[in-house]
Scaffold this motif. Sequence first.
Motif, PDB file in Angstrom:
ATOM      1  N   LEU A  52      17.797  28.792  26.973  1.00 37.08           N
ATOM      2  CA  LEU A  52      18.198  27.952  25.838  1.00 37.08           C
ATOM      3  C   LEU A  52      17.696  26.521  26.003  1.00 37.08           C
ATOM      4  CD1 LEU A  52      21.872  29.205  25.276  1.00 37.08           C
ATOM      5  CD2 LEU A  52      19.933  29.517  23.730  1.00 37.08           C
ATOM      6  N   ILE A  53      17.744  26.000  27.242  1.00 34.41           N
ATOM      7  CA  ILE A  53      17.237  24.641  27.505  1.00 34.41           C
ATOM      8  C   ILE A  53      15.747  24.556  27.177  1.00 34.41           C
ATOM      9  CG2 ILE A  53      16.661  23.011  29.356  1.00 34.41           C
ATOM     10  CD1 ILE A  53      19.500  22.737  28.598  1.00 34.41           C
ATOM     11  N   ARG A  54      14.986  25.593  27.594  1.00 38.64           N
ATOM     12  CA  ARG A  54      13.542  25.591  27.318  1.00 38.64           C
ATOM     13  C   ARG A  54      13.270  25.685  25.818  1.00 38.64           C
ATOM     14  NH1 ARG A  54      13.352  28.796  32.067  1.00 38.64           N
ATOM     15  NH2 ARG A  54      13.265  30.723  30.870  1.00 38.64           N
ATOM     16  N   LYS A  55      14.056  26.500  25.125  1.00 36.15           N
ATOM     17  CA  LYS A  55      13.878  26.622  23.673  1.00 36.15           C
ATOM     18  C   LYS A  55      14.189  25.307  22.971  1.00 36.15           C
ATOM     19  CE  LYS A  55      14.768  31.593  23.169  1.00 36.15           C
ATOM     20  NZ  LYS A  55      15.679  32.611  22.587  1.00 36.15           N
ATOM     21  N   MET A  56      15.273  24.644  23.395  1.00 32.60           N
ATOM     22  CA  MET A  56      15.616  23.343  22.805  1.00 32.60           C
ATOM     23  C   MET A  56      14.520  22.318  23.071  1.00 32.60           C
ATOM     24  SD  MET A  56      19.739  22.709  23.162  1.00 32.60           S
ATOM     25  CE  MET A  56      19.965  23.317  24.831  1.00 32.60           C
ATOM     26  N   ASP A  57      13.936  22.376  24.271  1.00 31.62           N
ATOM     27  CA  ASP A  57      12.873  21.431  24.630  1.00 31.62           C
ATOM     28  C   ASP A  57      11.644  21.639  23.732  1.00 31.62           C
ATOM     29  OD1 ASP A  57      11.888  19.383  26.684  1.00 31.62           O
ATOM     30  OD2 ASP A  57      10.336  20.918  26.809  1.00 31.62           O
ATOM     31  N   LEU A  58      11.261  22.896  23.555  1.00 30.10           N
ATOM     32  CA  LEU A  58      10.102  23.197  22.703  1.00 30.10           C
ATOM     33  C   LEU A  58      10.358  22.781  21.258  1.00 30.10           C
ATOM     34  CD1 LEU A  58       9.079  26.717  24.083  1.00 30.10           C
ATOM     35  CD2 LEU A  58       7.816  24.591  24.347  1.00 30.10           C
ATOM     36  N   GLU A  59      11.556  23.083  20.766  1.00 28.39           N
ATOM     37  CA  GLU A  59      11.887  22.734  19.379  1.00 28.39           C
ATOM     38  C   GLU A  59      11.908  21.222  19.190  1.00 28.39           C
ATOM     39  OE1 GLU A  59      12.909  23.046  15.388  1.00 28.39           O
ATOM     40  OE2 GLU A  59      12.085  24.522  16.799  1.00 28.39           O
ATOM     41  N   ALA A  60      12.492  20.489  20.155  1.00 28.88           N
ATOM     42  CA  ALA A  60      12.580  19.026  20.032  1.00 28.88           C
ATOM     43  C   ALA A  60      11.198  18.392  20.018  1.00 28.88           C
ATOM     44  CB  ALA A  60      13.412  18.456  21.177  1.00 28.88           C
ATOM     45  N   ARG A  61      10.284  18.903  20.851  1.00 31.49           N
ATOM     46  CA  ARG A  61       8.944  18.313  20.955  1.00 31.49           C
ATOM     47  C   ARG A  61       8.066  18.628  19.741  1.00 31.49           C
ATOM     48  NH1 ARG A  61       8.295  16.161  25.921  1.00 31.49           N
ATOM     49  NH2 ARG A  61       9.736  16.876  27.536  1.00 31.49           N
ATOM     50  N   SER A  62       8.505  19.570  18.912  1.00 34.14           N
ATOM     51  CA  SER A  62       7.712  19.919  17.727  1.00 34.14           C
ATOM     52  C   SER A  62       8.109  19.088  16.500  1.00 34.14           C
ATOM     53  CB  SER A  62       7.888  21.403  17.396  1.00 34.14           C
ATOM     54  OG  SER A  62       9.211  21.668  16.971  1.00 34.14           O
ATOM     55  N   LEU A  63       9.124  18.235  16.663  1.00 31.87           N
ATOM     56  CA  LEU A  63       9.625  17.468  15.517  1.00 31.87           C
ATOM     57  C   LEU A  63       9.005  16.078  15.469  1.00 31.87           C
ATOM     58  CD1 LEU A  63      13.383  18.508  15.819  1.00 31.87           C
ATOM     59  CD2 LEU A  63      11.676  19.438  14.266  1.00 31.87           C
ATOM     60  N   GLN A  64       9.377  15.318  14.439  1.00 32.69           N
ATOM     61  CA  GLN A  64       8.868  13.964  14.271  1.00 32.69           C
ATOM     62  C   GLN A  64       9.352  13.071  15.406  1.00 32.69           C
ATOM     63  OE1 GLN A  64      10.150  12.684  10.424  1.00 32.69           O
ATOM     64  NE2 GLN A  64       8.786  14.080   9.335  1.00 32.69           N
ATOM     65  N   PRO A  65       8.592  12.019  15.769  1.00 30.28           N
ATOM     66  CA  PRO A  65       8.934  11.173  16.925  1.00 30.28           C
ATOM     67  C   PRO A  65      10.341  10.602  16.877  1.00 30.28           C
ATOM     68  CG  PRO A  65       6.720  10.686  16.154  1.00 30.28           C
ATOM     69  CD  PRO A  65       7.298  11.634  15.171  1.00 30.28           C
ATOM     70  N   SER A  66      10.796  10.144  15.709  1.00 32.06           N
ATOM     71  CA  SER A  66      12.123   9.531  15.628  1.00 32.06           C
ATOM     72  C   SER A  66      13.226  10.542  15.949  1.00 32.06           C
ATOM     73  CB  SER A  66      12.347   8.944  14.235  1.00 32.06           C
ATOM     74  OG  SER A  66      12.196   9.957  13.250  1.00 32.06           O
ATOM     75  N   VAL A  67      13.087  11.757  15.427  1.00 31.06           N
ATOM     76  CA  VAL A  67      14.076  12.814  15.692  1.00 31.06           C
ATOM     77  C   VAL A  67      13.920  13.340  17.117  1.00 31.06           C
ATOM     78  CG1 VAL A  67      14.934  15.066  14.946  1.00 31.06           C
ATOM     79  CG2 VAL A  67      14.066  13.442  13.264  1.00 31.06           C
ATOM     80  N   LYS A  68      12.668  13.459  17.566  1.00 30.27           N
ATOM     81  CA  LYS A  68      12.395  13.999  18.901  1.00 30.27           C
ATOM     82  C   LYS A  68      13.058  13.154  19.986  1.00 30.27           C
ATOM     83  CE  LYS A  68       8.238  13.571  20.579  1.00 30.27           C
ATOM     84  NZ  LYS A  68       6.785  13.796  20.808  1.00 30.27           N
ATOM     85  N   ALA A  69      13.002  11.832  19.852  1.00 30.01           N
ATOM     86  CA  ALA A  69      13.566  10.944  20.867  1.00 30.01           C
ATOM     87  C   ALA A  69      15.070  11.165  21.018  1.00 30.01           C
ATOM     88  CB  ALA A  69      13.281   9.485  20.501  1.00 30.01           C
ATOM     89  N   VAL A  70      15.770  11.338  19.887  1.00 32.01           N
ATOM     90  CA  VAL A  70      17.216  11.564  19.935  1.00 32.01           C
ATOM     91  C   VAL A  70      17.544  12.903  20.596  1.00 32.01           C
ATOM     92  CG1 VAL A  70      19.290  11.849  18.517  1.00 32.01           C
ATOM     93  CG2 VAL A  70      17.579  10.147  17.880  1.00 32.01           C
ATOM     94  N   LEU A  71      16.810  13.933  20.215  1.00 34.07           N
ATOM     95  CA  LEU A  71      17.093  15.276  20.744  1.00 34.07           C
ATOM     96  C   LEU A  71      16.751  15.387  22.229  1.00 34.07           C
ATOM     97  CD1 LEU A  71      15.916  17.583  17.815  1.00 34.07           C
ATOM     98  CD2 LEU A  71      18.176  16.669  18.302  1.00 34.07           C
ATOM     99  N   LEU A  72      15.687  14.730  22.651  1.00 32.87           N
ATOM    100  CA  LEU A  72      15.323  14.770  24.072  1.00 32.87           C
ATOM    101  C   LEU A  72      16.364  14.045  24.922  1.00 32.87           C
ATOM    102  CD1 LEU A  72      11.439  14.242  24.003  1.00 32.87           C
ATOM    103  CD2 LEU A  72      12.706  16.344  24.447  1.00 32.87           C
TER     104      LEU A  72
END
Length: 223
Positions: A52-72
Amino acid sequence: MSEVFEGYERQYCELSANLSRKCNSTAVLTDQEQKQQKLSEIKSGIDDADVLIRKMDLEARSLQPSVKAVLLAKLREYKADLNQLKKELKRITSPNANQAAREDLLEAGTADVHGATADQRERLAMSVERLSESSDRISESRRTILETEELGVSILQDLHQQRETLLHSHKKLHGVDDAIDKSKRVLTAMSRRMSKHKWIIGSTIGVLIFVILLILYFKLFHS
């Protein structure tokens, strides 16, 4: 916010809370068969949490930079939580785990047990609160999207009506142009006829004047 990420996040929070409870209960077990069964379940759960951690990481890195920073940033907390669960698993699988667990319980006492439970509840409550906030944001985004779609449909309908009105006006203007062209042709023909009639009338008047002058000449000079 990504719905896919939130789905993984919800699964991880539930799994983490479940693994934490199993670790606490397994640490004090004396029956080796039961303990091995619990440890196997915990290891399997940690593997699932890793996925699940790996899936969340892949999903977060595929999003826009502003959203990606929060999710990471959130993901780093979950990774730290998972590492803590792995350390706990390693501790309870050590040869002296039972003795260490008993000593910890004797030293910590009932208050520590309640404190650990309260900490787990607090962590779970925080996770549920974050999920609730994320769901509210998603609902708000969906509502905004629906309102935008309705506004867009209304604008398109207005534009369509305006286009129909313009086409109708264009047809009317085209008809007016045709009428003006016809009027111009009629006026031109009338102008030509009038010019022709003027020439005929002028010629007739000229001839009459000549005849009158001729008659006067004969009367004056041949009387």
